[in-house]
Scaffold this motif. Structure first.
Motif, PDB file in Angstrom:
ATOM      1  N   VAL A   1       0.770  -1.250  -0.337  1.00  0.00           N
ATOM      2  CA  VAL A   1       0.281  -0.550   0.329  1.00  0.00           C
ATOM      3  C   VAL A   1       0.892   0.951   0.080  1.00  0.00           C
ATOM      4  O   VAL A   1       0.366   2.601  -0.798  1.00  0.00           O
ATOM      5  N   ALA A   2       1.835   1.166   0.946  1.00  0.00           N
ATOM      6  CA  ALA A   2       2.677   2.046   1.138  1.00  0.00           C
ATOM      7  C   ALA A   2       3.856   1.953  -0.404  1.00  0.00           C
ATOM      8  O   ALA A   2       3.568   3.779  -0.510  1.00  0.00           O
ATOM      9  N   VAL A   3       3.983   1.980  -0.968  1.00  0.00           N
ATOM     10  CA  VAL A   3       4.560   2.317  -2.751  1.00  0.00           C
ATOM     11  C   VAL A   3       3.280   2.089  -3.882  1.00  0.00           C
ATOM     12  O   VAL A   3       3.541   3.629  -4.470  1.00  0.00           O
ATOM     13  N   PHE A   4       2.500   1.617  -3.211  1.00  0.00           N
ATOM     14  CA  PHE A   4       1.234   2.395  -4.192  1.00  0.00           C
ATOM     15  C   PHE A   4       1.064   3.617  -4.479  1.00  0.00           C
ATOM     16  O   PHE A   4       0.686   4.525  -5.171  1.00  0.00           O
ATOM     17  N   ILE A   5       1.140   3.959  -3.213  1.00  0.00           N
ATOM     18  CA  ILE A   5       0.227   5.396  -2.489  1.00  0.00           C
ATOM     19  C   ILE A   5       1.431   6.637  -2.673  1.00  0.00           C
ATOM     20  O   ILE A   5       1.010   7.686  -3.411  1.00  0.00           O
ATOM     21  N   PHE A   6       3.070   6.163  -2.845  1.00  0.00           N
ATOM     22  CA  PHE A   6       4.135   6.364  -3.325  1.00  0.00           C
ATOM     23  C   PHE A   6       4.084   6.760  -5.122  1.00  0.00           C
ATOM     24  O   PHE A   6       3.771   8.411  -5.113  1.00  0.00           O
TER      25      PHE A   6
ATOM     26  N   ARG B   1       1.768   6.476  -6.932  1.00  0.00           N
ATOM     27  CA  ARG B   1       0.555   7.467  -7.766  1.00  0.00           C
ATOM     28  C   ARG B   1       0.329   8.974  -7.067  1.00  0.00           C
ATOM     29  O   ARG B   1       0.215   9.762  -7.504  1.00  0.00           O
ATOM     30  N   GLY B   2       1.273   9.070  -6.260  1.00  0.00           N
ATOM     31  CA  GLY B   2       1.237  10.643  -5.786  1.00  0.00           C
ATOM     32  C   GLY B   2       1.705  11.879  -6.139  1.00  0.00           C
ATOM     33  O   GLY B   2      -0.075  12.578  -6.318  1.00  0.00           O
ATOM     34  N   HIS B   3       1.921  11.401  -7.654  1.00  0.00           N
ATOM     35  CA  HIS B   3       2.005  12.379  -8.429  1.00  0.00           C
ATOM     36  C   HIS B   3       0.524  13.123  -8.818  1.00  0.00           C
ATOM     37  O   HIS B   3       0.662  13.819  -9.445  1.00  0.00           O
ATOM     38  N   ASN B   4      -0.021  11.773  -9.510  1.00  0.00           N
ATOM     39  CA  ASN B   4      -1.038  12.320  -9.640  1.00  0.00           C
ATOM     40  C   ASN B   4      -2.178  11.599  -8.971  1.00  0.00           C
ATOM     41  O   ASN B   4      -3.953  12.561  -9.436  1.00  0.00           O
ATOM     42  N   LEU B   5      -2.553  11.330  -7.873  1.00  0.00           N
ATOM     43  CA  LEU B   5      -3.207  11.002  -7.189  1.00  0.00           C
ATOM     44  C   LEU B   5      -3.387  11.476  -5.746  1.00  0.00           C
ATOM     45  O   LEU B   5      -2.396  11.583  -5.498  1.00  0.00           O
ATOM     46  N   PRO B   6      -4.404  11.408  -5.140  1.00  0.00           N
ATOM     47  CA  PRO B   6      -3.850  11.749  -3.531  1.00  0.00           C
ATOM     48  C   PRO B   6      -2.550  10.302  -2.916  1.00  0.00           C
ATOM     49  O   PRO B   6      -3.532   9.641  -3.564  1.00  0.00           O
ATOM     50  N   GLY B   7      -1.949  10.844  -2.049  1.00  0.00           N
ATOM     51  CA  GLY B   7      -0.575  10.048  -1.621  1.00  0.00           C
ATOM     52  C   GLY B   7       0.684  10.859  -2.434  1.00  0.00           C
ATOM     53  O   GLY B   7       0.660  12.393  -1.803  1.00  0.00           O
ATOM     54  N   GLY B   8       1.896  10.639  -2.302  1.00  0.00           N
ATOM     55  CA  GLY B   8       2.780  10.569  -2.173  1.00  0.00           C
ATOM     56  C   GLY B   8       3.815  10.085  -1.038  1.00  0.00           C
ATOM     57  O   GLY B   8       3.184   9.588  -0.502  1.00  0.00           O
ATOM     58  N   GLY B   9       5.110  11.337  -0.636  1.00  0.00           N
ATOM     59  CA  GLY B   9       6.158  10.513  -0.128  1.00  0.00           C
ATOM     60  C   GLY B   9       5.698  10.953   0.972  1.00  0.00           C
ATOM     61  O   GLY B   9       5.912   9.636   2.533  1.00  0.00           O
ATOM     62  N   PHE B  10       5.597  11.670   1.351  1.00  0.00           N
ATOM     63  CA  PHE B  10       4.675  12.214   2.987  1.00  0.00           C
ATOM     64  C   PHE B  10       4.120  11.213   3.846  1.00  0.00           C
ATOM     65  O   PHE B  10       4.213  10.447   4.545  1.00  0.00           O
ATOM     66  N   ILE B  11       2.346  10.476   3.087  1.00  0.00           N
ATOM     67  CA  ILE B  11       2.072   9.920   3.461  1.00  0.00           C
ATOM     68  C   ILE B  11       2.149   8.603   2.825  1.00  0.00           C
ATOM     69  O   ILE B  11       2.318   7.661   3.621  1.00  0.00           O
ATOM     70  N   ALA B  12       3.597   8.425   2.395  1.00  0.00           N
ATOM     71  CA  ALA B  12       3.852   6.698   1.795  1.00  0.00           C
ATOM     72  C   ALA B  12       4.919   6.217   2.964  1.00  0.00           C
ATOM     73  O   ALA B  12       4.177   4.783   3.925  1.00  0.00           O
ATOM     74  N   GLY B  13       5.677   7.648   3.242  1.00  0.00           N
ATOM     75  CA  GLY B  13       6.251   7.391   4.846  1.00  0.00           C
ATOM     76  C   GLY B  13       5.990   6.944   6.020  1.00  0.00           C
ATOM     77  O   GLY B  13       6.322   5.974   6.639  1.00  0.00           O
ATOM     78  N   LEU B  14       4.624   7.594   5.773  1.00  0.00           N
ATOM     79  CA  LEU B  14       4.322   7.019   6.937  1.00  0.00           C
ATOM     80  C   LEU B  14       2.982   6.172   7.514  1.00  0.00           C
ATOM     81  O   LEU B  14       3.106   5.117   8.700  1.00  0.00           O
ATOM     82  N   ILE B  15       3.187   5.568   6.273  1.00  0.00           N
ATOM     83  CA  ILE B  15       2.174   3.741   5.908  1.00  0.00           C
ATOM     84  C   ILE B  15       3.061   3.104   6.371  1.00  0.00           C
ATOM     85  O   ILE B  15       3.074   1.834   7.448  1.00  0.00           O
TER      86      ILE B  15
END
Lengths: 939, 126
Positions: A809-814, A816-830
């Motif tokens: 999930v973290a990798v996925f969130i990371f 897609r972060g540029h285009n959909l909600p997510g990114g480094g901060f959130i993925a890092g926290l997950i």
């Protein structure tokens, strides 16, 4: 690249680079350190070589680089005659001092530290004299204060060295601040900080309303640095420094920095009545007072210190006359004083070295023990007294002539030659004392060792300097006239006036004054015993150090009292001050506000679900405050608040924020739970009802004010700047999630700062927790023992199963972060939550055995990834952190975007994981350790 | 809706301020956590409240939420976590160095210790 395009800054910076080298070389041998220092000095001289002819061709070399273009500041250096003269003095005398110090310092003293300090000082001094930009000059000016502090306090174990250094730093440092203010004023008047413009704007400066404040501020800097009355008292106390330092700083260079400023700004500031009174007055008092006091000093270096003060006063007085010929005499005397005073200090050091004392009541009759040194000292001291055929005589004659002629028309003009002659009389008397007391006058008294000649190389610097005294005294036109005339030309910014350096000017008033001074000076000296008695009995003892220390102490006590008024060590108190101020400012702001509180933006309607959630949130907030004494309950309720806030973000179209808030909430609560273990489980009742009431009023006022403020804003329309981001997000940043594109692209530099803060917080916490031992409670708040099966199997199994999924999930969130909600901060926290849940479920030992990565390294890699992304852009000559993107087609995945911003986001991701896991695991280890103690005690 | 959100911000601020003024470290940290919620929501609301607006660029969308406050608040949330963590560890360190969790100055601590001593003495004598 042409090396000679930037050799001026190099001349000044090379000593700074050489300083650590000299310190390092001392590891190998003491000799090596001295060699490094000497070679560094020679290198600076060599860089001067190819441009040394320019001032003689009437050229001013300026090398400048843009520094802060928005403020009109350049990093600029200047070589003209005056700068050249001082550069040569600094480098050549520096070279001699290095040679001398090599033999002066004893085996106990650290060579490396000495030469490192000395080189740094040399660089600062060169920076002053070579600066074209006045602000830059002040920076180097303050650097000389700092480095001279280090040099004076070189013998750190001695109380007087520390005190003297502190006094010198306080006074010259404060003067430097005054000078900065003065320079800023001048910059304001002229519109430029460059000397070229400032020197050309003399009339403009003198006619400006702020001329006087600017002048006074600059003179404060000058007078403190050059030990002019009433700031002269630091110099004698600085004599606690090793003698090479005194010879270098307190005769030839640092104290001349103030005088250098007088010479440098002469065309810009001189010629007014205020200049005449201030500069001339201070110079006159300093000259007479210094000469008088010098005679009564029994310490050799004390005598030389006051003599230096007196001679500096003489030079200042000459500048105060404001005439061109006086400036010639002043600059000439700068050269002469540097040569004879440096050699005299070196002689004083030799005597100290050989006799173990510098007290002239003990050190007598050294002529037969060290004839060579004696001859050198006698010549140098005669130069100081102004005996013909020596350099001191020539400049002194010029000085007398100026004293007689420069002040025509002033009603006090008769007083000037008289005072000058009195000063000269004492000058002759103390010079005579230096010669007669030390080298004649019977036998040494109570010395612990028999003095003899020092090592040969220790005398060589003195030989050279004394030779110069003689040479300049006999053949001034050949040896000194060329450099003197270019220096004068640069100082006056015009062709120098006709001056003659002849030894014989005919029998005139100045010559008669010289003879009077020598005659009466000798009489004074040979009646010294009567004079000493009179001096000891009648004059009150004023010790400047005691006064200064009293003043400093008083200042500290006063400052302490003032801050105690506001801060009694109580955070509550401090916070309530801040809050009261904020509330008062807010209420005042509201009352000044004459439009209605609410604007006319149409408000959204309330739906039932939101209302219910908000009610829960409000109740939860109040309960947290009300129940805070039961800490665990309060903490759980705070968790509820956080969750509702994140739901609120969902409601109001901020999916990124909701994700971030949710994951942060998890780690925050885990963190606070871990910490709560070590803190008391509940808060005791507070005693003061009054305080509770005050706090209630304060918090309600704060809450209502913030609410009103929020409402005032929310009910008004606004013009956002975000349209730019929305429009450019896709075409410029290559991503459709604007929030993420802002974070990693538009405002990438801010984000870099933020992850650095996070990294530092993680590392800081790691450092704080090192060796921390806290007593852990054996039971919980209700007296139950802790469960000693901390890792239930169901939880273990479940988290182990979930772990890969969570990472996915973290990798996925990371990704897609540029285009959909997510990114480094959130993925890092997950990802951090995934890791932490392993620690929680399986214990630290189990998890550490499987995850061997050191979180420090992860943080470091993250920062590196982010910074390198930025630097790559720079290397492709784009601004720092410019991003680029392209699309690639992968099998199965299809069209996929690769943006350099992604590398940056990877950095964010890694830093967030590293910092979060580091913090929680370190805290976890702490409780783990205490549990182990607990288990041992049970078994 | 705006009134409701402002009220929520106000209540969280009031509770946060009240807790920040307490004399012990833990309520203080809770108070700061509440205050940071309040500040984050306040900052976020500066982009005005929008329900059901597009946050991601899509061809069919006509209006968007204001992304700038969101970006600001996103980092603020993470930094607030860092700050909370640092503070709570500082509180632990203070507990280990000073032996208590007071933040209201050494004078008060000394007073309280004196009181405790008196109490225990009077308890023993009775």
């Amino acid at each position: 690249m042409n090396l000679f395009a930037f050799n001026l800054p190099l001349i000044a910076l090379i000593p700074f680079l050489g300083a650590p080298l000299a310190a390092y070389a001392a590891k190998f041998s003491r000799q090596a350190s001295a060699w490094v220092a000497a070679l560094v000095t020679l290198l600076s001289l060599a860089l001067l070589g190819p441009i040394i002819h320019l001032p003689f061709d009437n050229q001013t070399l300026i090398q400048s680089w843009s520094w802060l273009p928005s403020l009109g500041l350049d990093f600029a250096f200047r070589l003209d005659g005056l700068a050249l003269l001082f550069t040569l003095l600094i480098l050549l005398i520096g070279l001699l001092v290095i040679l001398y110090a090599r033999y002066y310092l004893s085996a106990k003293d650290s060579m490396g530290r000495f030469f490192a300090y000395l080189l740094m000082f040399m660089g600062s001094m060169l920076g002053i004299v070579l600066s074209e930009n006045l602000i830059q000059l002040v920076v180097f000016w303050e650097l000389t204060s700092l480095t001279s502090f280090l040099l004076i306090s070189y013998w750190q174990h001695q109380q007087d060295a520390r005190d003297g250094a502190r006094m010198a730093l306080a006074i010259t440092g404060a003067g430097g601040l005054a000078m900065l203010a003065g320079v800023l004023l001048i910059g304001h008047i002229v519109g430029s900080f460059n000397l070229t413009e400032v020197l050309a704007a003399g009339d403009q400066i003198r006619q400006h309303d702020w001329y006087l404040p600017a002048l006074v501020l600059i003179l404060l800097g000058v007078f403190t640095k050059s030990a002019q009355f009433p700031f002269h008292f630091w110099l004698p106390h600085a004599m606690a420094a090793p003698t090479p330092v005194s010879a270098y700083l307190h005769s030839a260079t640092m104290v001349k920095a103030g005088i250098f400023m007088l010479a440098r700004l002469f065309p810009a500031l001189s010629g007014t009545e205020a200049w005449g009174w201030l500069v001339g007055g201070a110079g006159m008092i300093t000259m007479v007072l210094g000469a008088y006091t010098a005679l009564f000093k029994h310490d050799l270096k004390g005598l030389l210190a006051y003599s230096t003060i007196s001679h500096l006063g003489l030079i200042t007085l000459l500048f105060g006359f404001s005439t061109q010929l006086a400036a010639v005499a002043a600059i000439f005397h700068i050269i002469n004083h540097a040569t004879f005073k440096a050699s005299l200090f070196m002689v004083a050091g030799i005597i100290d070295h050989e006799c173990g004392t510098r007290d002239m009541r003990q050190v007598n009759g050294l002529l037969k023990y060290m004839p060579h040194t004696a001859v050198l000292a006698m010549i140098a001291a005669s130069a100081m007294a102004g005996v013909p055929l020596l350099n001191g005589f020539l400049s002194k004659e010029m000085f007398f002539e100026q004293a007689v002629t420069a002040t025509d028309g002033n009603s006090f003009m008769w007083a000037i030659p008289v005072l000058v002659t009195i000063g000269a009389i004492f000058s002759v008397a103390y010079s005579l004392r230096f010669i007669h007391d030390v080298f004649f006058n019977g036998e040494p008294v109570g010395l612990t060792k028999t003095p003899h000649e020092p090592p040969r190389f220790m005398k060589i610097p003195v030989d050279i300097l004394v030779m110069l005294c003689l040479g300049v005294g006999i053949a001034p036109m050949i040896l000194v006239a060329p450099i003197l005339s270019v220096a004068v030309a640069a100082s006056l910014q015009t062709t120098p006036p006709e001056f003659s350096l002849a030894i014989w000017h005919g029998l005139n008033l100045p010559l008669i004054m010289s003879f009077i001074a020598m005659g009466i000076g000798a009489v004074v000296y040979f009646n010294r015993h009567k004079l000493f008695r009179w001096h000891d009995e009648t004059l009150p003892r004023i010790d400047a150090r005691t006064l200064f220390n009293m003043f400093l102490h008083g200042l500290l006590v006063f400052a302490g009292k003032v801050s105690r008024l506001f801060d009694q060590g109580s955070l509550q108190n401090a916070v309530s001050w801040v809050l009261v101020t904020a509330v008062v400012a807010l209420v005042f702001g509201f009352s000044q506000f004459d439009s209605p509180l609410l604007g006319d933006r149409s408000l959204l309607s309330v739906d039932l679900l939101t209302l219910a959630m908000a009610s829960v949130l409000i109740v939860a907030s109040i309960i947290t405050a009300y129940m805070h004494k039961r800490r665990l309950v309060a903490l759980i309720i705070v968790g509820v608040i956080g969750l509702i806030v994140s739901l609120g973000f969902v409601k109001f179209s901020a999916p990124d924020l909701a994700l971030t808030q949710l994951s942060v909430e998890v780690v925050t609560i885990v963190l606070l739970l871990l910490a709560l273990f070590f803190l008391p489980q509940h808060t005791p009742q507070e005693r003061s009802r009054k305080r509770l009431t005050r706090d209630l009023i304060l918090s309600v006022t704060a809450g209502v004010s913030v609410m009103m403020l929020a409402m005032a804003v929310l009910s008004r329309d606004y013009a956002p700047i975000s349209d730019f981001f929305i429009e450019n997000s896709k075409p410029g940043g290559g991503g459709t999630n604007v929030v993420n594109v802002i974070l990693v692209d538009f405002r990438g530099f801010d984000t870099l700062g933020e992850i650095v803060v996070l990294a530092l917080a993680g590392l800081g916490i790691f450092a704080l927790l090192q060796n921390l031992r806290l007593p852990a409670p054996m039971r919980d708040i209700d007296g139950r023992e802790w469960n000693h099966d901390p890792h239930p199997p169901i939880m273990q199994t479940l988290t182990r199963l979930l772990f890969p999924l969570m990472l996915l999930v973290a990798v996925f969130i990371f990704l897609r972060g540029h285009n959909l909600p997510g990114g480094g901060f959130i993925a890092g926290l997950i990802a951090a939550v995934a890791l932490i849940s392993q620690y929680l479920a399986n214990g630290i030992d189990w998890t550490n055995a499987r995850i061997k990565t050191d979180m420090h390294v992860v943080i470091g890699l993250g920062l590196m990834a982010a910074v390198i992304t930025g630097i790559v852009a720079m290397m492709l000559s784009y601004p720092f952190l410019t991003s680029a993107f392209t699309y690639v087609k992968w099998p199965i995945v299809g069209k996929f975007e690769i943006a350099s911003a992604m590398a940056f986001d990877l950095g964010v991701f890694l830093v967030v994981i590293g910092a979060t896991v580091l913090i929680l695991v370190e805290l976890g280890k702490l409780s783990h350790a205490s549990h182990q103690v607990f288990e041992q005690e049970r078994s | 809706m705006e009134w409701l959100v402002s009220l929520v911000i106000g209540v969280m601020t009031a509770s946060g301020v009240y807790l920040v003024l307490r004399a012990r470290t833990f309520p203080l940290v809770l108070g700061l956590t509440l205050l940071s919620y309040a500040v984050n929501v306040f900052l976020f609301a500066m982009g005005r409240l929008q329900v059901g607006q597009a946050a991601i660029i899509r061809p069919e969308a006509t209006a968007y939420t204001d992304p700038l406050p969101q970006a600001l608040v996103l980092t603020a949330i993470v930094i607030a976590f860092g700050m909370t963590a640092f503070l709570i560890v500082l509180a632990l360190k203070a507990r280990s160095e000073l032996g208590n969790d007071h933040v209201d100055g050494l004078i008060y601590v000394a007073e309280e210790q004196a009181n405790n001593k008196n109490e225990s003495k009077s308890g023993a004598s009775s």
